[in-house]
Design an enzyme around this catalytic site. Structure first.
Site, PDB file in Angstrom:
ATOM      1  N   HIS A 195     -38.076  42.713  15.173  1.00  0.00           N
ATOM      2  CA  HIS A 195     -39.091  43.308  14.294  1.00  0.00           C
ATOM      3  C   HIS A 195     -40.510  42.958  14.721  1.00  0.00           C
ATOM      4  O   HIS A 195     -41.460  43.594  14.284  1.00  0.00           O
ATOM      5  CB  HIS A 195     -38.873  42.843  12.847  1.00  0.00           C
ATOM      6  CG  HIS A 195     -37.664  43.461  12.220  1.00  0.00           C
ATOM      7  ND1 HIS A 195     -37.733  44.522  11.355  1.00  0.00           N
ATOM      8  CD2 HIS A 195     -36.343  43.187  12.358  1.00  0.00           C
ATOM      9  CE1 HIS A 195     -36.512  44.875  10.974  1.00  0.00           C
ATOM     10  NE2 HIS A 195     -35.645  44.071  11.568  1.00  0.00           N
ATOM     11  N   ASP A 255     -49.119  42.836  15.942  1.00  0.00           N
ATOM     12  CA  ASP A 255     -48.111  43.088  14.910  1.00  0.00           C
ATOM     13  C   ASP A 255     -46.993  43.937  15.493  1.00  0.00           C
ATOM     14  O   ASP A 255     -47.266  44.859  16.273  1.00  0.00           O
ATOM     15  CB  ASP A 255     -48.763  43.845  13.737  1.00  0.00           C
ATOM     16  CG  ASP A 255     -48.192  43.446  12.388  1.00  0.00           C
ATOM     17  OD1 ASP A 255     -47.005  43.076  12.345  1.00  0.00           O
ATOM     18  OD2 ASP A 255     -48.939  43.493  11.400  1.00  0.00           O
TER      19      ASP A 255
END
Ligand code: ADQ
Length: 471
Positions: free
Chosen positions: A153, A360
């Site tokens: 992720h 991110d």
């Protein structure tokens, strides 16, 4: 129908009245469409660890406690102090210790032991995130050869950074024991491919069989999305609630919103500086704009996080000290979580969504902000070029979060943007959300895991060169 085993650090057991968290939202349709068993840490630390199984409909949830030592070494230690910073390109923050690495491996073995008790040969396993990289190896060393996939992720940095991690040469190749390794972006997959080519000398066209030597690993890109239309509807309802109206009525002028966990990867202190530059450069907006930053604390027991809490609150204090007036506070910094419903309404009420992580994996706040907008009068998304979402969101105002002047200028541009341009950008962003809705994300990953012929977006490692030099 084969059972799907979902393995992650934490397990989200559905509870009445409790809103689903990040991973649960992402996996919702997988949990609905297949019989699933979700296994992970209970969140309890206990020196005589227990394992509980909870059944909900045709799904089961197996949760295990961690010993104090394991919690410190695996979770607080190796996962949060080594893998998290390094994977977010922050070698300077990594604090490696061999003890933490062995705690990390021990918990992976504990997970494998629990799985070994319940797995059947045709069960399919889907492992999530950086806490569990060695799990496939641990299972295979127990003779369990189930089909197994891994999804990361968070970002994967280039080999020049990865190789700074002590023991990377045993840890990163352990991903080769999975049948499929999925990433958020082509850039992350390319970094992995380059690591393999450089460190293991696989070359860009060699068939690669790592780990147990049983099946070839494949890699692919599966960008995470959100439930777009549901979120749009939620925002439309929520903006009319008493809570959101009260917030809107309490601020003079326009709202700028930032929503993040308190984490250094999110760039909150740097963002405050960008806002400060905006106020300095655009005196016409003084008294007419409020920046609302919603940030629940996380991982406060780790030194870097405590220091960052300090840096963010002092930046907010500095700006408010310099610019506030009796009837206007330029920054509202709120340290608590809000419900999804409340956030959806606040996003919709905001003229600007400020999403400027330093790095991110994807960033779902950016996607939620876009989904929440009123298409006839949408707000503007300012997005860091270093968020995975920037790959899909070319119509956002993309910024370099390391450049506060550029962030300040982008805020000025967003505040002044004519409605036509806002509508056009929003339509483009929204179309990209619909193309990559979360409702079939799990199906795409599982289809790719079932075999290369079915996978729409996975590529085999024979195609490493595609990732290394994307066309
Ligand atoms: P996170 O780092 O947690 O996730 P993100 O993708 O932004 O980051 O997801 C956060 C989720 O939590 C969003 O749904 C958001 O609404 C919610 N949230 C954030 N701040 C909140 C607040 N103040 N109050 C209430 N809710 C809040 C990791 C990776 C990301 C990746 C996701 C999914 O770090 O890069 O996008 O997993 O794969």
């Amino acid at each position: 129908m084969a059972r799907i085993f979902i393995i992650s650090n934490r397990v989200a057991i559905p509870k009445a009245g409790i809103q689903p968290g990040g991973l649960e939202v992402v996996l919702k349709s997988t949990l609905k469409k297949n019989p699933c068993v979700w296994l992970g840490w209970s969140g309890e630390v206990n020196d005589t660890p227990r394992t509980h199984t909870i059944k909900k409909g045709r799904n089961s949830y197996i949760v295990l406690d961690l010993r104090t030592e394991d919690f410190e070494e695996y979770y607080n230690g190796f996962a949060n102090r080594v893998l998290w910073p390094i994977f977010h390109y922050r070698i300077d923050l990594a604090e490696f210790s061999r003890r933490d690495l062995s705690g990390y491996r021990r918990v992976n073995e504990q997970f494998a032991d629990e799985l070994a008790k319940v797995l059947k040969p045709d069960d399919i396993i889907w492992v999530h995130d950086y806490h569990l990289i060695p799990l496939a190896q641990a299972l295979q060393s127990r003779g369990l050869n189930n089909r197994i996939g891994f999804f990361l992720h968070i970002p994967l940095p280039p080999p020049e950074i990865l190789t700074a991690m002590p023991h990377h040469d045993t840890l990163i190749p352990a991903l080769g024991a999975y049948d499929l390794v999925g990433f958020q972006t082509d850039g992350d997959a390319a970094n992995f491919a380059r690591y393999l080519a450089k460190e293991l000398g696989t070359g860009s066209h060699m068939s690669l069989t790592l780990g147990s030597g049983r099946r070839a690993m494949r890699l692919g890109t599966f960008p995470v999305g959100i439930e777009t239309r549901q979120f749009t509807r939620l925002a439309g309802r929520s903006v009319r609630t008493k809570f959101v109206r009260k917030v809107i009525n309490s601020i003079p002028g326009k709202l700028i919103i930032g929503v993040d966990r308190l984490d250094y990867s999110k760039g909150i202190a740097q963002r405050m500086e960008g806002y400060e530059r905006f106020l300095l450069g655009h005196p016409e907006w003084l008294g007419k704009v409020t920046y609302l930053q919603i940030t629940p604390k996380s991982r406060s027991q780790i030194k870097e996080y405590a220091e960052m809490e300090q840096a963010v609150s002092s930046a907010a204090g500095r700006i408010n000290g310099a610019f506030s007036e009796a009837a206007w506070t330029p920054v509202r910094y709120v340290n608590r979580p809000y419900s999804r419903t409340a956030l959806a309404g606040l996003y919709r009420a905001s003229r600007v969504g400020l999403v400027t992580p330093m790095r991110d994996g994807m960033n779902l706040v950016a996607k939620e902000y876009v989904a929440a907008q009123d298409p006839d009068d949408p707000g503007v998304l300012i997005l860091s070029r270093f968020a995975g979402a920037a790959d899909e969101f070319r119509a956002a105002l993309l910024v370099n979060p390391y450049d506060p002047d550029a962030v300040g200028a982008a805020i000025g541009r967003a505040m002044a943007m004519p409605q036509d341009e806002r509508k056009q950008r929003h339509a483009e962003l929204y179309a990209s959300l619909l193309r990559n809705d979360i409702s079939d994300w799990g199906d795409r990953f599982l289809a790719a895991l079932a075999g290369p012929q079915k996978g729409r977006s996975s590529r085999t490692v024979q195609d490493l060169s595609d990732f290394i030099t994307p066309s």
